[in-house]
Design a protein around this motif. Structure first.
Motif, PDB file in Angstrom:
ATOM      1  N   LYS A 178      -5.644   6.758 -10.453  1.00  0.00           N
ATOM      2  CA  LYS A 178      -5.544   5.799  -9.358  1.00  0.00           C
ATOM      3  C   LYS A 178      -5.958   6.379  -8.011  1.00  0.00           C
ATOM      4  CE  LYS A 178      -4.146   2.596 -12.077  1.00  0.00           C
ATOM      5  NZ  LYS A 178      -5.080   1.503 -12.434  1.00  0.00           N
ATOM      6  N   GLY A 179      -6.189   7.670  -7.945  1.00  0.00           N
ATOM      7  CA  GLY A 179      -6.622   8.273  -6.693  1.00  0.00           C
ATOM      8  C   GLY A 179      -6.886   9.753  -6.873  1.00  0.00           C
ATOM      9  N   THR A 225       0.869  -1.169   0.000  1.00  0.00           N
ATOM     10  CA  THR A 225       0.000   0.000   0.000  1.00  0.00           C
ATOM     11  C   THR A 225       0.908   1.222   0.000  1.00  0.00           C
ATOM     12  OG1 THR A 225      -1.807  -1.101   1.172  1.00  0.00           O
ATOM     13  CG2 THR A 225      -1.745   1.303   1.264  1.00  0.00           C
ATOM     14  N   THR A 237      -3.809   7.374  -0.975  1.00  0.00           N
ATOM     15  CA  THR A 237      -3.353   6.003  -0.737  1.00  0.00           C
ATOM     16  C   THR A 237      -3.758   5.117  -1.908  1.00  0.00           C
ATOM     17  OG1 THR A 237      -3.539   6.292   1.655  1.00  0.00           O
ATOM     18  CG2 THR A 237      -3.495   4.033   0.828  1.00  0.00           C
ATOM     19  N   ILE A 238      -2.796   4.334  -2.398  1.00  0.00           N
ATOM     20  CA  ILE A 238      -3.036   3.462  -3.542  1.00  0.00           C
ATOM     21  C   ILE A 238      -2.553   2.060  -3.202  1.00  0.00           C
ATOM     22  CG2 ILE A 238      -2.475   2.997  -5.961  1.00  0.00           C
ATOM     23  CD1 ILE A 238      -2.074   6.005  -6.320  1.00  0.00           C
ATOM     24  N   ASP A 239      -3.426   1.087  -3.399  1.00  0.00           N
ATOM     25  CA  ASP A 239      -3.053  -0.316  -3.203  1.00  0.00           C
ATOM     26  C   ASP A 239      -2.445  -0.874  -4.486  1.00  0.00           C
ATOM     27  OD1 ASP A 239      -4.023  -0.398  -0.590  1.00  0.00           O
ATOM     28  OD2 ASP A 239      -6.045  -0.914  -1.263  1.00  0.00           O
ATOM     29  N   ASP A 255      -4.516  -2.107  -7.400  1.00  0.00           N
ATOM     30  CA  ASP A 255      -5.085  -1.171  -8.367  1.00  0.00           C
ATOM     31  C   ASP A 255      -4.088  -0.763  -9.448  1.00  0.00           C
ATOM     32  OD1 ASP A 255      -7.582  -1.126  -7.127  1.00  0.00           O
ATOM     33  OD2 ASP A 255      -6.944   0.413  -5.705  1.00  0.00           O
TER      34      ASP A 255
END
Length: 788
Positions: free
Chosen positions: A634-635, A596, A652-654, A657
């Motif tokens: 992505k966010g 993450t 926050t990007i997992d 994704d």
């Protein structure tokens, strides 16, 4: 009112039902209810449309109707012509708050506001006795021509899924079920119940299903609605792959799948596929199901599973009822205004013509019927009878009480008309001209796509003409989606209100006069012309098949890849303030498939008024195995700033994704190498970037077989080592000889087996080579699975 039964009791009820009772349980009762079972004391549920307001038809829900009457009433709404007005279209529909439609709301990029929408819709449903609201709709806005695009959120699945999850949670946390729709690829209204959306698997997974998966993962809707269309030549309501393999097995969804109204063509096939509830009631389809169960074409356990899911839904919904619920419509109208104001997009503001200074402006010319009859929503099942409607002209007069304000309809400017000269004189004398434009009312909506990107007949021409008489033209647009603007260079400002709901009139006035600093940003790309639309060459399909020829390059992905300049890019929107970005950082310099990552940067309001900035984060992969978009959203974060204020924004990007789907491996993969994260004000206004390394297995370009060219076997160190050892063992070579053999293979255009056998003859059999490649593929696949 409530229905307190245990899981064991529910299973016992299913076991006690006759086949006929089970068939009734998985079928609607009338147009909007599930079937009650009085013998077994099973209560009913009530559901109704829509996605941005509660459409409660007194005749359809409370009245007694036979099958023909129900269908006529249903089609009367679906095919309604809003140009004749809301009252004539809806008759005895109960008034409810008409909130901004999906294409408007999403421009707020505000998941908190979306949650508030869900809460408000739930309150009205509770007051009306509605248990399930048939929304939200999140089909990708693949083309701005699509008739129902006004209901949907975006051309991007990440944004669509985030907004939808917030609406779902707002509804269901307040006791009303959602129905996530239309699953899947209902992207056009042309022959919508028979057309097959032909979509390659990568595009299907990465674009058209991804928003649904995100909304289900984050919102867990009580129901999912299958779509009317066929998907890759199989009716969506009868697709086992879609409804069971993907939805149930891969995504672990355990709620109810409900059909769109009369969307099932083969009832037994739909049960076998996993479509639980058939809406609305159809005696013929019930009998088809009964016959199919009795002759074994539908296994009894399949019908029992659907029955049990529906009983669990009934229990959940009945136990969430809030008796004697009341709703504050004035409060909801204020919310509708706030939502509209947050969603309005300022597209152009040359020479800072906006905001208008009410204390200084002397004369204002208001042009266009939409100023007095605002187009607040699209047409179709979602359409809501509003509790009240703010009129833009009234709100303008309220905010500029000392200005001389004239109003002119389009007919006032007709050549040779008695009013032409006086209307043009008013335009020329005005300090600012406010032109209210709109697309054709009542045509684009459920059941029909738009045929062009123009405004309603004559409006584009009139805007251009007025631009030659005034240097202060402000255009305010009511539209379901993108429109072309052949007049753009001749006007000073453009505001896109989309279909902003019943409070949009005040919201527009507040933006025009600076009471509200516009902060909305586009959730679709505006093309210069219709021919620029992705998939234009194969739209709308032929012979019952619509090929999605652009593949994964939907929306901004298409414009970026082709280096094609849009009219306005995805994520674009102006403000009365300005914002600077600085100091980007990431929480790690290296990520893997389980990471993450937090991306942080500063945003500063460098303007003179308070405002909100919608900062977007895109991922740009390097050296991808398969074709990838240049960048993908992505966010995002929406930040409110006073003049001169700086705030640290964190997104926050997992890693999940950041993956793409490889149909050859039938897995989601993360490439080894590098990914650059871009922070910006739109997809075409990147301000900052930061690159991180990705730790992942290095894979060949594709699955290997006997006809694979040798370079594909040799392009990764892992496979090279295995092939080197294979050649040594099979041909009795030393390391140097095996190395030279591999150098020879690398330059061959033949398949790997033919290349080796050309030199080695029959020393390596075809079976041995095939076994080696199969084992190599298996080893690679296991490595990928472990990494994921």
């Amino acid at each position: 009112m409530s229905w307190n039964v245990s899981d064991r009791q529910l299973a016992a009820l299913v076991a006690e039902m006759t086949v006929e009772e089970k068939a009734a349980a998985v079928s609607g009762h009338g147009l909007w209810r599930t079937a009650a079972n009085y013998r077994l004391n099973i209560p009913e549920l009530l559901m109704t449309d829509g996605t941005y307001g509660v459409r409660y038809s007194i005749d359809q829900i409370d009245g007694m109707q036979d099958d023909d009457g129900q269908l006529a009433a249903f089609l009367g709404v679906v095919n309604t012509d809003l140009s004749t007005g809301v009252e004539s279209a809806f008759g005895s529909t109960r008034p409810a708050t008409c909130f901004p439609n999906g294409s408007s709301l999403a421009c707020s990029w505000d998941v908190g506001l979306a949650h508030e929408l869900g809460e408000a819709l739930a309150a009205e449903c509770q007051a009306f006795g509605v248990n399930i609201l048939l929304g939200p709709g999140i089909n990708i806005r693949r083309t701005p021509l699509a008739g129902r695009s006004y209901e949907y959120y975006s051309e991007d699945p990440m944004l669509s899924g985030e907004v939808a999850a917030a609406v779902i949670n707002g509804l269901q946390q307040n006791g009303v079920g959602a129905s996530l729709k239309h699953f899947a690829c209902n992207n056009s209204e042309v022959q919508r119940t028979t057309m097959s959306s032909v979509v390659e698997e990568r595009a299907l997974r990465e674009v058209y299903l991804a928003g649904f998966e995100r909304a289900i993962r984050k919102g867990n809707p009580w129901t999912v609605m299958s779509s009317y269309n066929r998907l890759n030549d199989v009716q969506a309501a009868e697709s086992h792959w879609l409804l069971t393999e993907v939805l149930r097995h891969e995504w672990s969804y355990d709620g109810v799948v409900v059909s769109d109204w009369h969307g099932i063509k083969d009832r037994p096939a739909s049960v076998n596929a996993g479509n639980d509830l058939d809406m609305p009631e159809s005696g013929a389809r019930k009998q088809e199901l009964i016959d199919a169960v009795k002759d074994g074409r539908v296994p009894a356990e399949a019908l029992d599973r659907s029955c049990l899911r529906i009983l669990k839904l009934v229990r959940t919904a009945r136990n969430a009822i809030r008796p004697n619920a009341e709703v504050d419509f004035k409060k909801h109208h204020a919310l509708s205004r706030r939502m509209a104001a947050e969603s309005i997009v300022l597209l152009k503001n040359e020479t800072a013509v906006l905001p208008v200074d009410a204390a200084k402006v002397g004369k204002i010319a208001v042009v266009g019927a939409a100023a007095v009859e605002p187009v607040i929503q699209g047409s179709g099942c979602a359409t809501t009878r509003p509790t009240e409607v703010d009129i833009p002209l009234d709100e303008i007069r309220r905010l500029a009480p000392n200005a001389a304000i004239s109003f002119h309809g389009a007919t006032d400017f007709e050549a040779g008309s008695p009013s032409e000269q006086s209307a043009l004189a008013a335009v020329e004398a005005a300090d600012v001209v406010l032109f209210f434009g709109n697309t054709e009312v009542g045509y684009d909506g459920e059941g029909s796509d738009r045929t062009h990107l123009s405004l309603h007949a004559g409006q584009d021409e009139l805007i251009g003409r007025l631009g030659r008489h005034s240097g202060k033209i402000v255009v305010i647009l009511f539209a379901p989606d993108a429109v072309a603007m052949p007049w753009i260079d001749g006007v000073q400002a453009v505001i896109a209100a989309f279909f902003g709901g019943q409070g949009v009139g005040k919201a527009i006035a507040d933006v025009l006069f600076g009471k509200q600093n516009p902060c909305g940003k586009l959730t679709v790309t505006f093309p210069v012309q219709k021919e620029d639309i992705p998939g234009y060459l194969t739209y709308p399909g032929e012979n019952g098949r619509h090929v999605y020829s652009e593949g994964i390059h939907v929306g901004y992905r298409h414009y970026d890849k082709r280096k094609l300049a849009p009219l306005f890019p995805f994520g674009f929107g102006l403000s009365y303030s300005t914002f600077e970005y600085s100091n980007i950082s990431t929480s790690a310099d290296r990520i893997d498939a389980s990471s993450t990552l937090r991306i942080a940067f500063d945003v500063t309001n460098t303007g003179g008024v308070a405002g909100k900035e919608i900062a977007q984060v895109y991922a740009r992969p390097h050296n991808s195995r398969l074709i990838r978009p240049i960048r993908e959203l992505k966010g995002f974060a929406k930040v409110e700033l006073r003049p001169g204020e700086t705030k640290r924004v964190e997104v926050t990007i997992d890693s999940r994704d950041l993956r793409y789907y490889d149909p050859a491996y039938r897995q989601w993969l993360l490439d080894a190498g590098r990914i650059t994260f871009e922070a910006g004000a739109s997809s075409r206004d990147i301000r900052l970037e930061k690159t991180v390394e990705v730790a992942a297995p290095a894979l060949p370009s594709t699955i290997l077989d006997l006809e694979s060219q040798p370079y594909l076997v040799l392009e990764q160190d892992f496979a090279r080592r295995r092939f080197h050892d294979f050649l040594k063992a099979q041909l009795d070579l030393d390391d140097e000889e095996a190395g030279r053999m591999m150098e020879y293979c690398a330059s061959s255009f033949l398949g790997i087996y033919k290349t080796v056998s050309w030199v080695a003859g029959e020393k390596i059999s075809k079976a041995a080579m095939a076994s080696f490649l199969d084992n190599l593929n298996k080893e690679i696949g296991e490595t990928v699975s472990k990494a994921a």
